[in-house]
Design a protein around this motif. Structure first.
Motif, PDB file in Angstrom:
ATOM      1  N   ALA A   2      45.148  33.930  41.978  1.00 45.77           N
ATOM      2  CA  ALA A   2      45.435  35.188  42.665  1.00 45.77           C
ATOM      3  C   ALA A   2      44.375  35.487  43.726  1.00 45.77           C
ATOM      4  CB  ALA A   2      45.529  36.334  41.662  1.00 45.77           C
ATOM      5  N   GLU A   3      43.112  35.184  43.408  1.00 43.66           N
ATOM      6  CA  GLU A   3      42.038  35.422  44.385  1.00 43.66           C
ATOM      7  C   GLU A   3      42.245  34.552  45.620  1.00 43.66           C
ATOM      8  OE1 GLU A   3      38.309  34.891  42.340  1.00 43.66           O
ATOM      9  OE2 GLU A   3      38.690  36.581  41.002  1.00 43.66           O
ATOM     10  N   ALA A   4      42.592  33.287  45.418  1.00 49.00           N
ATOM     11  CA  ALA A   4      42.843  32.381  46.549  1.00 49.00           C
ATOM     12  C   ALA A   4      44.034  32.863  47.375  1.00 49.00           C
ATOM     13  CB  ALA A   4      43.074  30.957  46.048  1.00 49.00           C
ATOM     14  N   VAL A  67      40.957  43.414  35.177  1.00 47.05           N
ATOM     15  CA  VAL A  67      41.996  43.550  34.155  1.00 47.05           C
ATOM     16  C   VAL A  67      42.785  44.833  34.310  1.00 47.05           C
ATOM     17  CG1 VAL A  67      40.722  42.148  32.495  1.00 47.05           C
ATOM     18  CG2 VAL A  67      40.405  44.620  32.506  1.00 47.05           C
ATOM     19  N   GLY A  68      43.932  44.890  33.605  1.00 46.48           N
ATOM     20  CA  GLY A  68      44.708  46.113  33.531  1.00 46.48           C
ATOM     21  C   GLY A  68      46.086  46.034  34.161  1.00 46.48           C
ATOM     22  N   ALA A  69      46.397  44.945  34.843  1.00 44.07           N
ATOM     23  CA  ALA A  69      47.700  44.840  35.496  1.00 44.07           C
ATOM     24  C   ALA A  69      48.791  44.526  34.480  1.00 44.07           C
ATOM     25  CB  ALA A  69      47.656  43.745  36.559  1.00 44.07           C
ATOM     26  N   PRO A  70      50.016  44.953  34.757  1.00 44.05           N
ATOM     27  CA  PRO A  70      51.137  44.595  33.890  1.00 44.05           C
ATOM     28  C   PRO A  70      51.332  43.068  33.881  1.00 44.05           C
ATOM     29  CG  PRO A  70      51.773  46.332  35.439  1.00 44.05           C
ATOM     30  CD  PRO A  70      50.424  45.837  35.854  1.00 44.05           C
ATOM     31  N   GLU A  71      52.043  42.588  32.869  1.00 41.36           N
ATOM     32  CA  GLU A  71      52.304  41.155  32.770  1.00 41.36           C
ATOM     33  C   GLU A  71      53.010  40.663  34.039  1.00 41.36           C
ATOM     34  OE1 GLU A  71      54.684  38.041  29.918  1.00 41.36           O
ATOM     35  OE2 GLU A  71      53.960  39.916  29.048  1.00 41.36           O
ATOM     36  N   GLY A  72      52.563  39.516  34.544  1.00 46.43           N
ATOM     37  CA  GLY A  72      53.135  38.941  35.757  1.00 46.43           C
ATOM     38  C   GLY A  72      52.493  39.455  37.029  1.00 46.43           C
ATOM     39  N   GLN A  73      51.526  40.353  36.886  1.00 47.54           N
ATOM     40  CA  GLN A  73      50.812  40.885  38.039  1.00 47.54           C
ATOM     41  C   GLN A  73      49.317  40.701  37.840  1.00 47.54           C
ATOM     42  OE1 GLN A  73      51.913  44.914  39.106  1.00 47.54           O
ATOM     43  NE2 GLN A  73      54.059  44.564  38.567  1.00 47.54           N
ATOM     44  N   GLN A  74      48.572  40.851  38.926  1.00 52.44           N
ATOM     45  CA  GLN A  74      47.112  40.793  38.868  1.00 52.44           C
ATOM     46  C   GLN A  74      46.563  41.838  39.818  1.00 52.44           C
ATOM     47  OE1 GLN A  74      44.843  38.669  36.968  1.00 52.44           O
ATOM     48  NE2 GLN A  74      43.617  40.394  37.714  1.00 52.44           N
ATOM     49  N   TYR A  75      45.547  42.574  39.356  1.00 52.50           N
ATOM     50  CA  TYR A  75      44.823  43.508  40.208  1.00 52.50           C
ATOM     51  C   TYR A  75      43.546  42.835  40.685  1.00 52.50           C
ATOM     52  CZ  TYR A  75      47.705  47.318  38.253  1.00 52.50           C
ATOM     53  OH  TYR A  75      48.732  48.125  37.862  1.00 52.50           O
ATOM     54  N   LEU A  76      43.157  43.150  41.926  1.00 56.74           N
ATOM     55  CA  LEU A  76      41.954  42.572  42.503  1.00 56.74           C
ATOM     56  C   LEU A  76      41.227  43.616  43.332  1.00 56.74           C
ATOM     57  CD1 LEU A  76      44.556  40.352  43.162  1.00 56.74           C
ATOM     58  CD2 LEU A  76      42.546  38.920  43.047  1.00 56.74           C
ATOM     59  N   ALA A  77      39.904  43.521  43.336  1.00 59.93           N
ATOM     60  CA  ALA A  77      39.073  44.332  44.225  1.00 59.93           C
ATOM     61  C   ALA A  77      38.821  43.496  45.474  1.00 59.93           C
ATOM     62  CB  ALA A  77      37.764  44.696  43.544  1.00 59.93           C
ATOM     63  N   LEU A  78      39.088  44.068  46.616  1.00 59.59           N
ATOM     64  CA  LEU A  78      38.968  43.365  47.894  1.00 59.59           C
ATOM     65  C   LEU A  78      37.938  44.068  48.764  1.00 59.59           C
ATOM     66  CD1 LEU A  78      39.977  41.381  50.118  1.00 59.59           C
ATOM     67  CD2 LEU A  78      41.745  43.087  50.632  1.00 59.59           C
ATOM     68  N   SER A  79      36.954  43.315  49.190  1.00 59.89           N
ATOM     69  CA  SER A  79      35.984  43.820  50.154  1.00 59.89           C
ATOM     70  C   SER A  79      36.268  43.117  51.479  1.00 59.89           C
ATOM     71  CB  SER A  79      34.563  43.519  49.676  1.00 59.89           C
ATOM     72  OG  SER A  79      33.625  43.942  50.628  1.00 59.89           O
ATOM     73  N   MET A  80      36.592  43.909  52.500  1.00 54.26           N
ATOM     74  CA  MET A  80      36.883  43.323  53.808  1.00 54.26           C
ATOM     75  C   MET A  80      36.415  44.256  54.915  1.00 54.26           C
ATOM     76  SD  MET A  80      41.003  43.600  54.173  1.00 54.26           S
ATOM     77  CE  MET A  80      41.853  45.157  53.976  1.00 54.26           C
ATOM     78  N   VAL A  81      36.406  43.705  56.100  1.00 51.59           N
ATOM     79  CA  VAL A  81      36.007  44.458  57.280  1.00 51.59           C
ATOM     80  C   VAL A  81      37.133  44.397  58.297  1.00 51.59           C
ATOM     81  CG1 VAL A  81      34.392  44.558  59.220  1.00 51.59           C
ATOM     82  CG2 VAL A  81      33.558  43.965  56.941  1.00 51.59           C
ATOM     83  N   GLY A 108      47.187  44.575  44.535  1.00 53.44           N
ATOM     84  CA  GLY A 108      48.050  44.116  43.455  1.00 53.44           C
ATOM     85  C   GLY A 108      48.900  42.972  43.959  1.00 53.44           C
ATOM     86  N   VAL A 109      48.975  41.898  43.184  1.00 53.33           N
ATOM     87  CA  VAL A 109      49.853  40.782  43.502  1.00 53.33           C
ATOM     88  C   VAL A 109      50.786  40.562  42.316  1.00 53.33           C
ATOM     89  CG1 VAL A 109      48.258  39.681  45.123  1.00 53.33           C
ATOM     90  CG2 VAL A 109      48.179  39.041  42.706  1.00 53.33           C
ATOM     91  N   VAL A 110      51.930  39.969  42.586  1.00 53.32           N
ATOM     92  CA  VAL A 110      52.919  39.720  41.545  1.00 53.32           C
ATOM     93  C   VAL A 110      53.341  38.258  41.603  1.00 53.32           C
ATOM     94  CG1 VAL A 110      54.847  40.508  43.023  1.00 53.32           C
ATOM     95  CG2 VAL A 110      55.102  40.503  40.527  1.00 53.32           C
ATOM     96  N   TRP A 111      53.492  37.649  40.430  1.00 56.07           N
ATOM     97  CA  TRP A 111      53.951  36.265  40.333  1.00 56.07           C
ATOM     98  C   TRP A 111      55.474  36.283  40.347  1.00 56.07           C
ATOM     99  CZ3 TRP A 111      51.606  31.868  41.122  1.00 56.07           C
ATOM    100  CH2 TRP A 111      52.194  30.675  40.712  1.00 56.07           C
ATOM    101  N   SER A 112      56.086  35.619  41.324  1.00 54.53           N
ATOM    102  CA  SER A 112      57.531  35.653  41.479  1.00 54.53           C
ATOM    103  C   SER A 112      58.034  34.298  41.957  1.00 54.53           C
ATOM    104  CB  SER A 112      57.914  36.738  42.491  1.00 54.53           C
ATOM    105  OG  SER A 112      59.298  36.770  42.715  1.00 54.53           O
ATOM    106  N   SER A 113      58.951  33.726  41.226  1.00 56.32           N
ATOM    107  CA  SER A 113      59.567  32.441  41.596  1.00 56.32           C
ATOM    108  C   SER A 113      58.525  31.357  41.855  1.00 56.32           C
ATOM    109  CB  SER A 113      60.483  32.608  42.812  1.00 56.32           C
ATOM    110  OG  SER A 113      61.505  33.542  42.544  1.00 56.32           O
ATOM    111  N   GLY A 114      57.506  31.327  41.002  1.00 56.32           N
ATOM    112  CA  GLY A 114      56.506  30.270  41.081  1.00 56.32           C
ATOM    113  C   GLY A 114      55.437  30.438  42.150  1.00 56.32           C
ATOM    114  N   ARG A 115      55.280  31.657  42.653  1.00 55.32           N
ATOM    115  CA  ARG A 115      54.233  31.901  43.672  1.00 55.32           C
ATOM    116  C   ARG A 115      53.811  33.366  43.644  1.00 55.32           C
ATOM    117  NH1 ARG A 115      56.442  32.980  49.458  1.00 55.32           N
ATOM    118  NH2 ARG A 115      58.299  34.173  49.007  1.00 55.32           N
ATOM    119  N   TRP A 116      52.619  33.610  44.179  1.00 55.46           N
ATOM    120  CA  TRP A 116      52.114  34.972  44.295  1.00 55.46           C
ATOM    121  C   TRP A 116      52.731  35.636  45.512  1.00 55.46           C
ATOM    122  CZ3 TRP A 116      49.909  37.038  40.306  1.00 55.46           C
ATOM    123  CH2 TRP A 116      49.118  36.287  39.450  1.00 55.46           C
TER     124      TRP A 116
END
Length: 125
Positions: A2-4, A67-81, A108-116
């Motif tokens: 998910a990070e990638a 942690v904390g996302a529903p099944e099939g999802q991932q939460y991430l902290a993003l630092s960007m400019v 938030g990202v979701v796993w769907s049909s074999g991809r994020w």
């Protein structure tokens, strides 16, 4: 993985706005992603107006899953400019300029049909 994907998504966002290329962000996004819709609308506008960002508008600094996302999802902290970046017309004339600002977000990202897919990007500030 998910990070990638998040890093890849923002690389593609830069491509969509600097080439510009409509459809690229939409192909990587869940239909519910409001941030994605807005970014895709910007790419469509740039294509239509024959304008583009002269340089990449975003730099990803760090991405970290949490942690904390529903099944099939991932939460991430993003630092960007969001970089100071000019928007130019077909002749290279500057028509607008984005100002530089930190844009830390939760993603938030979701796993769907074999991809994020990007599900949400929300500023934390």
């Amino acid at each position: 993985g998910a990070e990638a994907f998040v890093r890849f998504f923002f690389d593609q966002l830069n491509t969509a706005l600097t080439e510009p290329r409509a459809g690229l962000i939409k192909s990587l996004s869940d239909p519910k992603c409001e941030f994605c819709k807005g970014t895709e609308d910007t790419a469509v506008y740039l294509v239509r107006e024959n304008e583009r960002y002269a340089t990449n508008p975003v730099d990803v600094i760090d991405v970290e899953a949490f942690v904390g996302a529903p099944e099939g999802q991932q939460y991430l902290a993003l630092s960007m400019v969001q970089k100071r970046a000019d928007i130019v017309d077909a002749k290279g004339v500057v028509v607008a300029t984005d100002s530089r600002k930190d844009a830390d977000s939760n993603v938030g990202v979701v796993w769907s049909s074999g991809r994020w897919l990007m599900l949400a990007v929300e500023r934390t500030e």
